[in-house]
Enzyme design. Structure first.
Site, PDB file in Angstrom:
ATOM      1  N   TYR A  24       1.158  -1.524   0.233  1.00 27.72           N
ATOM      2  CA  TYR A  24       0.429  -0.140   0.135  1.00 27.72           C
ATOM      3  C   TYR A  24       1.440   1.152  -0.127  1.00 27.72           C
ATOM      4  O   TYR A  24       0.491   2.535  -0.002  1.00 27.72           O
ATOM      5  CB  TYR A  24      -1.065   0.026   1.192  1.00 27.72           C
ATOM      6  CG  TYR A  24      -2.243  -1.477   1.266  1.00 27.72           C
ATOM      7  CD1 TYR A  24      -2.754  -1.672   0.079  1.00 27.72           C
ATOM      8  CD2 TYR A  24      -1.686  -1.927   2.325  1.00 27.72           C
ATOM      9  CE1 TYR A  24      -3.397  -2.566   0.307  1.00 27.72           C
ATOM     10  CE2 TYR A  24      -2.730  -3.286   2.678  1.00 27.72           C
ATOM     11  CZ  TYR A  24      -3.743  -3.629   0.584  1.00 27.72           C
ATOM     12  OH  TYR A  24      -4.607  -3.924   1.294  1.00 27.72           O
ATOM     13  N   HIS A 101      -8.741   2.339  -5.898  1.00 29.36           N
ATOM     14  CA  HIS A 101      -7.903   1.220  -4.697  1.00 29.36           C
ATOM     15  C   HIS A 101      -6.568   1.521  -4.983  1.00 29.36           C
ATOM     16  O   HIS A 101      -6.052   1.131  -5.813  1.00 29.36           O
ATOM     17  CB  HIS A 101      -7.544  -0.474  -4.867  1.00 29.36           C
ATOM     18  CG  HIS A 101      -8.603  -0.772  -4.930  1.00 29.36           C
ATOM     19  ND1 HIS A 101      -9.524  -1.483  -4.110  1.00 29.36           N
ATOM     20  CD2 HIS A 101     -10.237  -0.628  -5.577  1.00 29.36           C
ATOM     21  CE1 HIS A 101     -10.993  -1.365  -4.071  1.00 29.36           C
ATOM     22  NE2 HIS A 101     -11.393  -0.944  -5.636  1.00 29.36           N
TER      23      HIS A 101
END
Ligand code: DQA
Length: 149
Positions: A24, A101
């Site tokens: 991430y 995302h």
């Protein structure tokens, strides 16, 4: 001043920067918010930027965006893969929706391939890290200006 762009973030995104940074990235959610505000400001939009770990709260905010937002950007995180209720709430939104995302769920575990959000969004940006949020702001601002939903 046009209505704000809502940027809603789902569960665990408060841990950005420390949670699986190899997936991430190392930026915190606060840093992502700064990017979003900068990009939106340059395009003449205010931003409502929020994160929650609670499904019902996320749905309340989607319903709020339905009447108060020029466009909605959402990173539903895990709820994108599980929540019919979130799908239903988004389906009732008439302003443009952009799903974002940080990672690319299509390249990950099979259970991330199902999305309850993608088929009610105008577009999806995935796999481009924090920059994806800035791209989502550009797309949302354009869609809002064109009146697309
Ligand atoms: C995520 C991807 C989801 O599969 C995951 O559950 C998340 C984050 C992303 O931004 O890459 O929590 O939405």
């Amino acid at each position: 001043m046009p209505k704000p762009i809502y940027v809603l973030n789902g569960p665990n995104l408060n841990l950005l920067g420390t949670r699986e940074p190899h997936i991430y990235g190392s930026e915190t959610l606060g840093e992502v918010e700064t990017r979003v505000r900068g990009r939106a400001g340059a395009l003449g939009h205010e931003v409502v930027f929020r994160q929650t770990n609670h499904e019902g709260e996320l749905i309340d905010w989607v319903q709020q965006a339905r009447v108060s937002a020029a466009a909605l950007i959402i990173n539903p995180a895990g709820y994108g893969h599980t929540s019919v209720a979130l799908h239903d709430a988004l389906k009732a939104v008439e302003v443009p929706i952009v799903e974002v995302h940080l990672s690319n769920p299509a390249r990950r575990e099979d259970f991330r391939r199902r999305s309850f959000v993608s088929n009610v969004a105008q577009g999806v940006i995935a796999g481009l890290g924090a920059q994806g949020y800035e791209l989502a702001v550009e797309a949302a601002a354009r869609l809002a200006a064109e009146g697309e939903a």
